[in-house]
Design a protein around this motif. Structure first.
Motif, short mmCIF file in Angstrom:
data_model
loop_
_atom_site.label_atom_id
_atom_site.label_comp_id
_atom_site.label_asym_id
_atom_site.label_seq_id
_atom_site.Cartn_x
_atom_site.Cartn_y
_atom_site.Cartn_z
N LYS A 64 -5.99 7.71 -13.28
CA LYS A 64 -5.50 8.00 -11.92
C LYS A 64 -6.40 7.38 -10.85
N TRP A 65 -7.66 7.12 -11.19
CA TRP A 65 -8.56 6.51 -10.21
C TRP A 65 -8.16 5.08 -9.88
N ALA A 66 -7.29 4.48 -10.70
CA ALA A 66 -6.84 3.13 -10.40
C ALA A 66 -6.05 3.07 -9.09
N ILE A 67 -5.38 4.17 -8.74
CA ILE A 67 -4.57 4.18 -7.51
C ILE A 67 -5.44 4.11 -6.26
N PRO A 68 -6.44 4.99 -6.08
CA PRO A 68 -7.28 4.84 -4.89
C PRO A 68 -8.07 3.53 -4.87
N GLY A 87 0.81 -1.21 0.00
CA GLY A 87 0.00 0.00 0.00
C GLY A 87 0.84 1.26 0.00
N LEU A 88 1.92 1.27 0.77
CA LEU A 88 2.80 2.43 0.79
C LEU A 88 3.49 2.65 -0.55
N VAL A 89 3.89 1.56 -1.19
CA VAL A 89 4.49 1.68 -2.52
C VAL A 89 3.49 2.26 -3.50
N VAL A 90 2.27 1.73 -3.47
CA VAL A 90 1.22 2.22 -4.38
C VAL A 90 0.93 3.70 -4.10
N GLY A 97 2.86 5.02 -6.92
CA GLY A 97 1.91 4.35 -7.79
C GLY A 97 1.60 5.11 -9.06
N PHE A 98 1.44 6.43 -8.95
CA PHE A 98 1.13 7.22 -10.15
C PHE A 98 2.26 7.14 -11.17
N ARG A 99 3.50 7.19 -10.71
CA ARG A 99 4.63 7.12 -11.64
C ARG A 99 4.74 5.73 -12.26
N LEU A 100 4.52 4.70 -11.45
CA LEU A 100 4.56 3.33 -11.98
C LEU A 100 3.44 3.11 -13.00
N LEU A 101 2.27 3.65 -12.71
CA LEU A 101 1.15 3.53 -13.64
C LEU A 101 1.47 4.23 -14.94
N ASP A 102 2.06 5.42 -14.85
CA ASP A 102 2.41 6.17 -16.05
C ASP A 102 3.43 5.42 -16.89
N ARG A 132 2.97 3.87 -20.63
CA ARG A 132 3.90 4.24 -21.71
C ARG A 132 4.45 2.98 -22.38
N ALA A 133 4.80 1.98 -21.57
CA ALA A 133 5.35 0.74 -22.13
C ALA A 133 4.32 0.05 -23.03
N ILE A 134 3.06 0.07 -22.61
CA ILE A 134 2.01 -0.54 -23.42
C ILE A 134 1.83 0.22 -24.72
N ARG A 135 1.85 1.56 -24.64
CA ARG A 135 1.70 2.37 -25.86
C ARG A 135 2.85 2.13 -26.83
N ASP A 136 4.05 1.95 -26.29
CA ASP A 136 5.22 1.75 -27.15
C ASP A 136 5.15 0.44 -27.93
N ARG A 137 4.32 -0.48 -27.45
CA ARG A 137 4.21 -1.78 -28.13
C ARG A 137 3.08 -1.79 -29.16
N ARG A 138 2.36 -0.67 -29.26
CA ARG A 138 1.28 -0.59 -30.24
C ARG A 138 1.85 -0.26 -31.62
N PRO A 139 1.02 -0.42 -32.68
CA PRO A 139 1.47 -0.06 -34.03
C PRO A 139 1.86 1.41 -34.10
N ASP A 140 2.76 1.74 -35.02
CA ASP A 140 3.27 3.10 -35.15
C ASP A 140 2.16 4.11 -35.38
N ALA A 141 1.18 3.78 -36.19
CA ALA A 141 0.10 4.72 -36.50
C ALA A 141 -0.69 5.07 -35.24
#
Length: 256
Positions: free
Chosen positions: A55-59, A10-13, A17-22, A26-35
């Motif tokens: 951001k609501w995923a954190i609470p 919980g303390l880590v989250v 948590g917001f930075r880890l989520l971001d 980003r990693a997921i977006r980078d694996r998408r097609p270029d377009a």
């Protein structure tokens, strides 16, 4: 209070948590097609409501961990003395934030980049409608206060009994957590001021609903002025606005 695995997670989250989520998104977006990635790059993060909605995923995670801990909402600050006291505290908090912003503006106008990066970040929100800006403000207030103050400070206080440690860690995580696409280091230095004020207010009031209201009202007031900041950031000298002469209040906030 013992440091259980659920509390540690919980303390880590709460703190990062917001930075880890971001980073994860980003990693997921980078694996998408270029377009697909190119289309998303053209939309600033500040104006992409999906970024704010995520951001609501954190609470939500924190509430699930709270249930796993077997603790009540009061253990993360969800309490008020009475409606009348809460309203008075909200008024005091909003006045403190606004007043300090006005008093410190001339000083900030002579430090760093003179507020240009903050104005640029705020100006990006001008592309949003009023209801969308209010959604961003409420989201920031609810999610950030729950993580950095409600959960982090309350758990650190229970574990260490040290107010300076709990407040210092919560404040640092709050300020640094804003560093990213919308806010650079100059803007974060300015954001550290309200971050410190809200941290002190939380330690004084120990009421999460009160701090959520203070934070959301403050952000809403600032975001509703986004058109003014967009005029400043696009013009570069702070003297022009979309509708001509800037108001005296905005000129004072800019330190002019």
């Amino acid at each position: 209070m013992e440091l259980t695995p659920f509390t540690a997670v919980g303390l880590v989250v709460a703190l990062v948590g917001f930075r880890l989520l971001d980073r994860g998104r980003r990693a997921i977006r980078d694996r998408r097609p270029d377009a697909s990635r190119s289309a998303e790059r053209t939309r600033p993060a500040a104006t992409d409501l999906r970024e704010h909605a995520w951001k609501w995923a954190i609470p939500v995670c924190l509430l699930l961990l709270l249930a796993a801990e077997g603790r009540s909402l009061a253990s993360i600050g969800w309490r008020i003395e009475s409606p009348a006291v809460a309203l008075r505290q909200v008024g005091v908090g909003v006045a403190a934030l606004a007043g300090l912003n006005v008093l410190s503006a001339p000083l900030w106008a002579r430090l760093g980049d003179r507020g240009d990066s903050l104005a640029t970040g705020l100006g990006a929100f001008a592309a949003l409608s009023v209801p969308e800006r209010l959604f961003v403000a409420v989201t920031a207030g609810a999610t950030e206060e729950t993580a950095f103050h409600g959960y982090a400070i309350e758990r650190l206080l229970a574990l260490t009994g040290s107010v300076p440690l709990a407040g210092g860690v919560g404040f640092a995580a709050f300020a640094v957590g804003h560093l990213g696409d919308t806010w650079d280091r100059h803007a974060v230095a300015r954001i550290a001021q309200p971050a410190l004020v809200t941290t002190l207010l939380y330690l004084q009031f120990r009421s999460l609903p009160v701090l959520i209201a203070i934070h959301a009202l403050h952000d809403a007031a600032v975001l509703l002025l986004a058109d003014r900041f967009a005029g400043r950031s696009s013009d570069g000298d702070g003297d022009s606005c979309p509708d001509g002469e800037a108001s005296a209040a905005v000129r004072w906030l800019d330190g002019e």
